[in-house]
Design a protein around this motif. Structure first.
Motif, PDB file in Angstrom:
ATOM      1  N   ALA A 122       0.837  -1.206   0.000  1.00  0.00           N
ATOM      2  CA  ALA A 122       0.000   0.000   0.000  1.00  0.00           C
ATOM      3  C   ALA A 122       0.870   1.254   0.000  1.00  0.00           C
ATOM      4  O   ALA A 122       0.596   2.205  -0.742  1.00  0.00           O
ATOM      5  CB  ALA A 122      -0.931   0.001   1.208  1.00  0.00           C
ATOM      6  N   VAL A 164      -1.424   4.133  -1.772  1.00  0.00           N
ATOM      7  CA  VAL A 164      -2.852   3.965  -1.504  1.00  0.00           C
ATOM      8  C   VAL A 164      -3.027   3.496  -0.060  1.00  0.00           C
ATOM      9  O   VAL A 164      -2.055   3.113   0.597  1.00  0.00           O
ATOM     10  CB  VAL A 164      -3.520   2.943  -2.465  1.00  0.00           C
ATOM     11  CG1 VAL A 164      -3.404   3.404  -3.916  1.00  0.00           C
ATOM     12  CG2 VAL A 164      -2.940   1.551  -2.288  1.00  0.00           C
ATOM     13  N   GLN A 165      -4.254   3.502   0.407  1.00  0.00           N
ATOM     14  CA  GLN A 165      -4.563   2.950   1.720  1.00  0.00           C
ATOM     15  C   GLN A 165      -4.626   1.427   1.608  1.00  0.00           C
ATOM     16  O   GLN A 165      -5.010   0.889   0.556  1.00  0.00           O
ATOM     17  CB  GLN A 165      -5.912   3.481   2.226  1.00  0.00           C
ATOM     18  CG  GLN A 165      -5.915   4.969   2.495  1.00  0.00           C
ATOM     19  CD  GLN A 165      -4.930   5.325   3.595  1.00  0.00           C
ATOM     20  OE1 GLN A 165      -4.885   4.690   4.649  1.00  0.00           O
ATOM     21  NE2 GLN A 165      -4.125   6.346   3.350  1.00  0.00           N
ATOM     22  N   ASN A 189      -6.744  -0.692   2.561  1.00  0.00           N
ATOM     23  CA  ASN A 189      -8.068  -1.203   2.192  1.00  0.00           C
ATOM     24  C   ASN A 189      -8.420  -0.934   0.726  1.00  0.00           C
ATOM     25  O   ASN A 189      -9.440  -1.410   0.240  1.00  0.00           O
ATOM     26  CB  ASN A 189      -9.149  -0.665   3.118  1.00  0.00           C
ATOM     27  CG  ASN A 189      -9.313   0.838   3.040  1.00  0.00           C
ATOM     28  OD1 ASN A 189      -8.495   1.529   2.426  1.00  0.00           O
ATOM     29  ND2 ASN A 189     -10.345   1.344   3.672  1.00  0.00           N
ATOM     30  N   GLU A 190      -7.575  -0.196   0.011  1.00  0.00           N
ATOM     31  CA  GLU A 190      -7.781   0.045  -1.416  1.00  0.00           C
ATOM     32  C   GLU A 190      -7.140  -1.045  -2.282  1.00  0.00           C
ATOM     33  O   GLU A 190      -7.384  -1.085  -3.486  1.00  0.00           O
ATOM     34  CB  GLU A 190      -7.222   1.409  -1.814  1.00  0.00           C
ATOM     35  CG  GLU A 190      -7.948   2.579  -1.159  1.00  0.00           C
ATOM     36  CD  GLU A 190      -7.333   3.907  -1.530  1.00  0.00           C
ATOM     37  OE1 GLU A 190      -7.627   4.409  -2.636  1.00  0.00           O
ATOM     38  OE2 GLU A 190      -6.537   4.429  -0.717  1.00  0.00           O
TER      39      GLU A 190
END
Length: 110
Positions: A53, A58-59, A61-62
């Protein structure tokens, strides 16, 4: 040494690899590479998600679920029971290399 799951193949005496499916996700900076020492109470699989991540900007959870690429419980078990193991697999468009329980290297998958 514990037996290896079916999807891990021995390539030589010191290197193992995990066969995995590639994804279409790409980094914002394709030349960037990260290598981090493992620490803290997170599992190896959690570290992998956080490192990818960060590399992808990105996060966590993405990202697609890690279990779509590799079994996270098996990954944790294999690395914990084989501290000298070097393991590589693809996750979300990145090549992840785990060097025993010491470090994770993440680079854009070719």
């Amino acid at each position: 040494m514990a037996p290896l799951p079916d999807y891990i193949t021995e390539t030589d005496a010191s290197t193992k690899s995990i066969e995995s499916v590639d994804s279409t996700m790409h980094a914002t900076n394709p030349h960037r590479e990260s290598m981090n020492r493992l620490h803290g109470s997170e599992s190896i699989s959690q570290h992998v998600v956080f490192e990818v991540a960060e590399q992808a900007n990105v996060q966590p959870n993405e990202l697609p679920p890690l279990y779509d690429f590799i079994d996270p419980d098996a990954l944790d078990t294999v690395v914990a029971s084989n501290p000298d193991l070097e393991l590589s697999f693809s996750f979300a468009g990145y090549r992840v290399t785990i060097d025993g329980e010491d470090s994770i290297q993440v680079r854009e998958d070719d």
